[in-house]
Design an enzyme around this catalytic site. Structure first.
Site, PDB file in Angstrom:
ATOM      1  N   THR A 107     -32.431 -45.206   6.066  1.00 25.02           N
ATOM      2  CA  THR A 107     -33.849 -45.091   5.983  1.00 25.02           C
ATOM      3  C   THR A 107     -34.506 -45.397   7.261  1.00 25.02           C
ATOM      4  OG1 THR A 107     -33.911 -47.344   5.590  1.00 25.02           O
ATOM      5  CG2 THR A 107     -33.943 -46.238   3.787  1.00 25.02           C
ATOM      6  N   ASP A 199     -26.432 -44.615  20.299  1.00 26.36           N
ATOM      7  CA  ASP A 199     -26.863 -45.837  19.996  1.00 26.36           C
ATOM      8  C   ASP A 199     -26.607 -46.681  21.053  1.00 26.36           C
ATOM      9  OD1 ASP A 199     -26.446 -48.202  18.801  1.00 26.36           O
ATOM     10  OD2 ASP A 199     -26.616 -47.557  16.779  1.00 26.36           O
TER      11      ASP A 199
HETATM   12  C1  PRP Z   1     -32.056 -49.831  17.791  1.00 25.32           C
HETATM   13  C2  PRP Z   1     -32.690 -50.291  19.180  1.00 25.32           C
HETATM   14  C3  PRP Z   1     -34.068 -50.692  18.348  1.00 25.32           C
HETATM   15  C4  PRP Z   1     -34.340 -49.938  17.298  1.00 25.32           C
HETATM   16  C5  PRP Z   1     -35.394 -48.761  17.709  1.00 25.32           C
HETATM   17  O1  PRP Z   1     -31.589 -51.220  17.095  1.00 25.32           O
HETATM   18  O2  PRP Z   1     -32.187 -51.353  19.609  1.00 25.32           O
HETATM   19  O3  PRP Z   1     -34.447 -52.075  18.147  1.00 25.32           O
HETATM   20  O4  PRP Z   1     -32.919 -49.264  17.066  1.00 25.32           O
HETATM   21  O5  PRP Z   1     -35.277 -48.115  16.616  1.00 25.32           O
HETATM   22  P1  PRP Z   1     -37.127 -48.065  15.771  1.00 25.32           P
HETATM   23  O6  PRP Z   1     -38.058 -47.941  16.800  1.00 25.32           O
HETATM   24  O7  PRP Z   1     -36.779 -46.797  14.852  1.00 25.32           O
HETATM   25  O8  PRP Z   1     -37.158 -49.263  14.874  1.00 25.32           O
HETATM   26  P2  PRP Z   1     -30.546 -51.029  15.993  1.00 25.32           P
HETATM   27  O9  PRP Z   1     -31.191 -51.281  14.779  1.00 25.32           O
HETATM   28  O10 PRP Z   1     -29.728 -49.770  16.134  1.00 25.32           O
HETATM   29  O11 PRP Z   1     -29.846 -52.518  15.927  1.00 25.32           O
HETATM   30  P3  PRP Z   1     -28.834 -52.983  17.512  1.00 25.32           P
HETATM   31  O12 PRP Z   1     -29.793 -53.340  18.475  1.00 25.32           O
HETATM   32  O13 PRP Z   1     -28.165 -53.897  16.797  1.00 25.32           O
HETATM   33  O14 PRP Z   1     -27.908 -51.699  17.725  1.00 25.32           O
HETATM   34  N1  URA Z   2     -31.542 -46.617  18.315  1.00 25.50           N
HETATM   35  C1  URA Z   2     -30.752 -46.353  19.337  1.00 25.50           C
HETATM   36  O1  URA Z   2     -29.872 -47.012  19.773  1.00 25.50           O
HETATM   37  N2  URA Z   2     -30.589 -45.235  19.523  1.00 25.50           N
HETATM   38  C2  URA Z   2     -31.828 -44.284  19.125  1.00 25.50           C
HETATM   39  O2  URA Z   2     -31.863 -43.049  19.467  1.00 25.50           O
HETATM   40  C3  URA Z   2     -32.717 -44.656  18.006  1.00 25.50           C
HETATM   41  C4  URA Z   2     -32.760 -46.031  17.720  1.00 25.50           C
END
Ligand code: PRP
Ligand code: URA
Length: 207
Positions: A107, A199
């Site tokens: 989601t 990521d």
């Molecule tokens: C990533 C990133 C942000 C988020 C951005 O975190 O570091 O926090 O996604 O996406 P959004 O703008 O759609 O909310 P992630 O959920 O991948 O977790 P992580 O930092 O543990 O990898």
């Molecule tokens: N979080 C990431 O790390 N990469 C993306 O492109 C979007 C969310």
């Protein structure tokens, strides 16, 4: 004050290209993430208030400056940790709060799993550190929680931002400034930033 600041510097774009490159090894990724973070944080703190102070050099008395502002740093776990050391190098006295948010793989909605903020946040200038601004959900959740505690002058420092996330944050919080190295094209169907860098957390932590 401008609310969306795309920071421009040859060294920033040099390092960002390593972050984008799918062949960049973890240790090289870490190195360039630190450089990009430093340059962005310098911009996000450019207007910090200072007061004059006397300094005695080995040769003479002169005038110096001390930063006056009460800043609180909040990295969004996990990827925001990558920016924290860079920020603390410049602001070693700033209290640090943590918020853990993880997007659901299907989601893309962020789920909060951890929160620890410093006490007495009233009137502190907030700098949120999160390298990726995709849908904006994580940043919005973070700002909602912190502004409820009385912070002011919120700034977000993001390495790469998508237009969708910028629009969502600006609509909800017109007063928040976003500092970024890149405004990318769009989000794909998985809500990843395109061209982006993949990521960030996985690449930075080698997972
Ligand atoms: C990533 C990133 C942000 C988020 C951005 O975190 O570091 O926090 O996604 O996406 P959004 O703008 O759609 O909310 P992630 O959920 O991948 O977790 P992580 O930092 O543990 O990898
Ligand atoms: N979080 C990431 O790390 N990469 C993306 O492109 C979007 C969310």
């Amino acid at each position: 004050m401008k609310k969306l600041i795309r920071v421009d510097h040859p060294l920033l774009h040099h390092s960002l290209s390593f972050l984008r490159d799918a062949n960049t090894a973890t240790e090289v990724f870490q190195h360039h993430a630190a450089i990009v973070s430093q340059i962005l944080i310098l911009e996000a703190t450019r207007d910090l208030a200072v007061r004059e102070r006397d300094v005695i050099t080995p040769l003479a008395q002169t005038k110096g400056q001390s930063v006056q502002e009460n800043v609180v740093l909040v990295p969004v776990l996990r990827a925001g940790i990558s920016m924290l050391l860079s920020a603390r190098a410049f602001l070693p006295w700033a209290p640090v709060g943590f918020i853990g948010l993880e997007r659901d793989e299907h989601t893309a909605i962020a789920r909060a799993y951890y929160q620890k903020f410093p006490t007495r946040l009233e009137n502190k200038r907030l700098i949120v550190l999160d390298p990726m601004l995709a849908t904006g959900g994580s940043l919005i959740d973070t700002i909602v929680k912190l502004e409820a505690q009385g912070v002011h002058d919120t700034r977000a420092v993001c390495i790469v931002a998508a237009p969708e996330g910028i629009a969502a944050v600006q609509e909800r919080f017109p007063h928040v400034s976003i500092y970024t190295a890149a405004i990318d094209s769009h989000l794909n169907e998985m809500k990843y930033i395109v061209p982006g860098l993949g990521d960030f957390g996985d690449r930075y932590f080698g997972t």
